[in-house]
Write an enzyme that holds these catalytic residues in place. Structure first.
Site, mmCIF file in Angstrom:
data_model
loop_
_atom_site.group_PDB
_atom_site.id
_atom_site.type_symbol
_atom_site.label_atom_id
_atom_site.label_comp_id
_atom_site.label_asym_id
_atom_site.label_seq_id
_atom_site.Cartn_x
_atom_site.Cartn_y
_atom_site.Cartn_z
ATOM 1 N N HIS A 177 -11.383 10.752 1.629
ATOM 2 C CA HIS A 177 -10.951 9.938 0.429
ATOM 3 C C HIS A 177 -11.257 10.644 -0.878
ATOM 4 C CE1 HIS A 177 -11.183 6.349 -2.099
ATOM 5 N NE2 HIS A 177 -10.837 5.541 -0.881
ATOM 6 N N PHE A 183 1.023 -1.355 -0.013
ATOM 7 C CA PHE A 183 -0.002 -0.096 -0.004
ATOM 8 C C PHE A 183 0.880 1.406 0.098
ATOM 9 C CE2 PHE A 183 -4.640 -0.279 1.850
ATOM 10 C CZ PHE A 183 -4.890 -1.251 0.633
ATOM 11 N N LEU A 205 -17.592 4.619 -1.599
ATOM 12 C CA LEU A 205 -16.328 4.739 -2.271
ATOM 13 C C LEU A 205 -16.265 3.952 -3.491
ATOM 14 C CD1 LEU A 205 -13.918 4.379 1.190
ATOM 15 C CD2 LEU A 205 -14.811 6.416 -0.154
ATOM 16 N N HIS A 227 -14.046 10.452 5.177
ATOM 17 C CA HIS A 227 -13.649 9.042 5.120
ATOM 18 C C HIS A 227 -13.447 8.442 6.624
ATOM 19 C CE1 HIS A 227 -12.699 4.904 4.100
ATOM 20 N NE2 HIS A 227 -11.444 5.161 4.145
ATOM 21 N N GLU A 251 -9.403 2.778 -3.773
ATOM 22 C CA GLU A 251 -8.206 3.300 -4.490
ATOM 23 C C GLU A 251 -7.567 2.176 -5.169
ATOM 24 O OE1 GLU A 251 -6.621 6.964 -1.715
ATOM 25 O OE2 GLU A 251 -7.073 4.966 -0.718
ATOM 26 N N GLN A 270 -9.863 12.424 7.589
ATOM 27 C CA GLN A 270 -9.459 11.880 6.213
ATOM 28 C C GLN A 270 -10.452 11.833 5.094
ATOM 29 O OE1 GLN A 270 -7.695 7.985 5.489
ATOM 30 N NE2 GLN A 270 -5.910 8.847 5.252
ATOM 31 N N ARG A 303 -3.278 10.000 -0.080
ATOM 32 C CA ARG A 303 -4.863 10.221 -0.051
ATOM 33 C C ARG A 303 -5.087 11.758 -0.125
ATOM 34 N NH1 ARG A 303 -8.211 5.753 3.589
ATOM 35 N NH2 ARG A 303 -7.721 4.678 1.728
ATOM 36 N N ARG A 345 -3.702 9.038 7.785
ATOM 37 C CA ARG A 345 -3.681 7.541 8.073
ATOM 38 C C ARG A 345 -3.003 6.707 7.178
ATOM 39 N NH1 ARG A 345 -7.571 3.068 7.252
ATOM 40 N NH2 ARG A 345 -8.889 4.861 5.993
#
Length: 566
Positions: A228, A112, A242, A341, A245, A226, A276, A376
């Site tokens: 998104h 990630f 969502l 998010h 990603e 956060q 992000r 995050r």
């Protein structure tokens, strides 16, 4: 007895730990345990298992987490999560979870963004759902009593110590008076107070924040939310849902209404694989400056990828858009916009056991704070549930066992009962749902991806006006149930969470991670602190302890080449 409020991943893991230790436990949730918010998490769960990259370590995981937090995460909290992560994965395996594996049987791990090594374990693109199923199954094996459709309205406190909670059944209005030695709060964050959010209706409305603060606890960094980059815009009842990603990770391209691939203006090296917070800011800027779509979004296009790639690697995205919009993403682009998010701030807790200012009260998961700072790291939220679900349950059990007696307060119970009675008798002119919408509009306009002093002060003025209107609400349960009463309590929690967020955002006069102040575009070293909020004190600054040398020496820029965005 220990009461757990919330039956998502954090609450269930705590309940399981208590049951395995032979401690009496009751877990309650306001929605079905099978449909908790944890089930929506897609990407994966982090642990430095080193199954794919032998050089990985918990220290490197900690370094990556702290760096990505823009130095606002608590180092002790980060150490505890990263050190306990492998144990968390072992626990899931012990409960029967099926992780994706390599041919030789090793747990597969993938990249990630902002991770130096492959450390994200997964189960297809439904990791959270599989974790939730696994925990529900284990709780069932242990006979953990789980009450769905119970709404907790107030924590019961006497002389600075919790002694239980009060609530009602959403279906028939039956009242619950629950006496408990300790309470673990695992009822999520506050992202539903924005207009577009990845949370479903009536979840993450700030319940945890309201319950904790009313009991005497404080909040930490509520302004750090956060956003998104890719939530869908239509239909309205699903706005914010969502688009994973993984769509960008597999080669999806972002374009504005003019057809320009705009990420080269904001991060020419990483483009769509940027972090992000940067992608969300880029999309917000394009929309704000008039280059957005007519519906106020941008285009995310994967139609240049082969149909086989889309069906194999993005099956959930394909099915979601087909179901909600009758859109075939193999042929047409997706209209998306930034969406609230994840609450990276939350209830103030001590890092060692997630205890709060109120004796016997603990907070875990998205309800708590300390791990994520101002951004995050993707995959960290799921492992946090497992690590602190276990640790906090052990602390709550020890606290319960240490009590020789537990003073209770008839006055506290009477006040909780009167609060519900008062709302049931409320027959004012104001509609609860309309006021919830007003808060979401205010937060979206004045405390969204980009903020400034004028907007935040306007937001506070609007919120004050909404709070006055809340004195004249009408509450009308009907044959379908007591949801209208629950909405009234959701509204109270949302107003508190909104005030905390606006006041802390006003105080953080800098741009850092997810918090973008257009009037203060630079990071301020003096604001490398946590902002702690309560109604009594407003916003105060709390210093952050120094990072140990063995971790700080590993903090470095991490390439995102070939990795999924976080």
């Amino acid at each position: 007895m220990v009461l757990v409020i919330g039956t998502g991943g954090a609450g269930l893991r705590a309940a399981i730990e208590l049951a395995e230790a032979g401690v009496d436990v009751l877990a309650v949730g306001k929605r079905s345990k099978d449909d908790a918010h944890t089930a929506l998490a897609a990407g994966g769960i982090n642990a430095a298992l080193a199954t794919m990259d032998p050089g990985d370590s918990w220290q490197q995981h900690a370094a990556d987490t702290l760096k990505e937090s823009y130095l606002l995460a608590d180092p002790h909290t980060v150490e505890m999560v990263t050190q306990g992560a492998a144990r968390g994965i072992d626990d899931l395996e012990r409960y029967g979870m099926a992780f994706a594996r390599e041919e030789d049987g090793r747990i597969s791990q993938r990249f990630f963004g902002a991770h130096k090594f492959r450390r994200t374990a997964f189960a297809g693109d439904y990791t959270g759902l599989e974790i939730q199923r696994t925990l529900v199954g284990r709780a069932g094996q242990l006979g953990v009593p789980l009450l769905d459709s119970v709404y907790i309205t107030r924590l019961l406190v006497h002389d600075g110590a919790v002694f239980g909670a009060y609530g009602f059944d959403l279906t028939n209005g039956k009242r619950y008076l629950i006496h408990a030695d300790a309470v673990i709060l695992a009822a999520g964050g506050h992202t539903r107070i924005w207009r577009r959010t990845s949370s479903r209706r009536d979840e993450n409305t700030g319940d945890s924040f309201g319950l904790a603060v009313e009991a005497g606890a404080r909040l930490r960094d509520p302004e750090l939310v956060q956003f998104h980059p890719s939530g869908i815009i239509e239909p309205e009842n699903a706005a914010g849902t969502l688009v994973s990603e993984a769509a960008r990770g597999e080669g999806g391209i972002l374009r504005n209404a003019l057809g320009e691939r705009y990420m080269n203006r904001y991060d020419p090296e990483r483009m769509e694989l940027s972090t992000r917070d940067r992608v969300a800011l880029a999309s917000y800027t394009e929309i704000k400056e008039g280059r957005g779509t007519p519906n106020g979004g941008v285009w995310l296009d994967v139609s240049h990828l082969s149909r086989q790639t889309i069906m194999n690697r993005l099956p959930r995205v394909y099915q979601t858009l087909l179901d909600l919009q009758m859109l075939d993403i193999t042929r047409d682009p997706i209209e998306v916009a930034p969406t609230a998010h994840y609450s990276m701030g939350g209830v103030w807790v001590r890092p060692e056991d997630h205890s709060t200012d109120v004796r016997g009260l603990y907070a875990i998961g998205e309800a708590s704070s300390g791990l994520h700072g101002a951004n995050r790291l993707g995959g960290n939220s799921l492992i946090e549930l497992l690590v602190f679900g276990r640790i906090t349950a052990q602390a709550a059990a020890a606290y319960s066992e240490s009590l020789k007696a537990q003073p209770r307060s008839a006055a506290a119970v009477a006040a909780a009962r009167a609060e519900v009675d008062g709302l049931l008798a409320a027959d004012g002119q104001e509609n609860v749902r309309a006021l919830q919408r007003a808060i979401r509009n205010t937060m979206t306009e004045h405390a969204g991806v980009v903020r400034d002093e004028e907007g935040l002060r306007t937001g506070l003025a609007e919120l004050s006006a909404i709070e006055k209107r809340m004195d004249d609400i009408g509450v009308h349960p009907d044959i379908a149930g007591y949801q209208d009463l629950a909405h009234a309590f959701d509204l109270k929690a949302a107003a508190l969470a909104a005030r905390a967020t606006l006041e802390a955002a006003l105080e953080r006069r800098e741009t850092r991670g997810c918090h973008n102040r257009s009037d203060y575009p630079d990071m301020d070293p003096a604001l490398q602190v946590n902002l702690v909020w309560s109604p009594a004190t407003g916003v105060t600054r709390e210093p952050i302890v120094s990072i140990p040398e063995e971790i700080s020496s590993l903090m470095q820029e991490v390439s995102t080449e070939g990795k999924l965005a976080e």
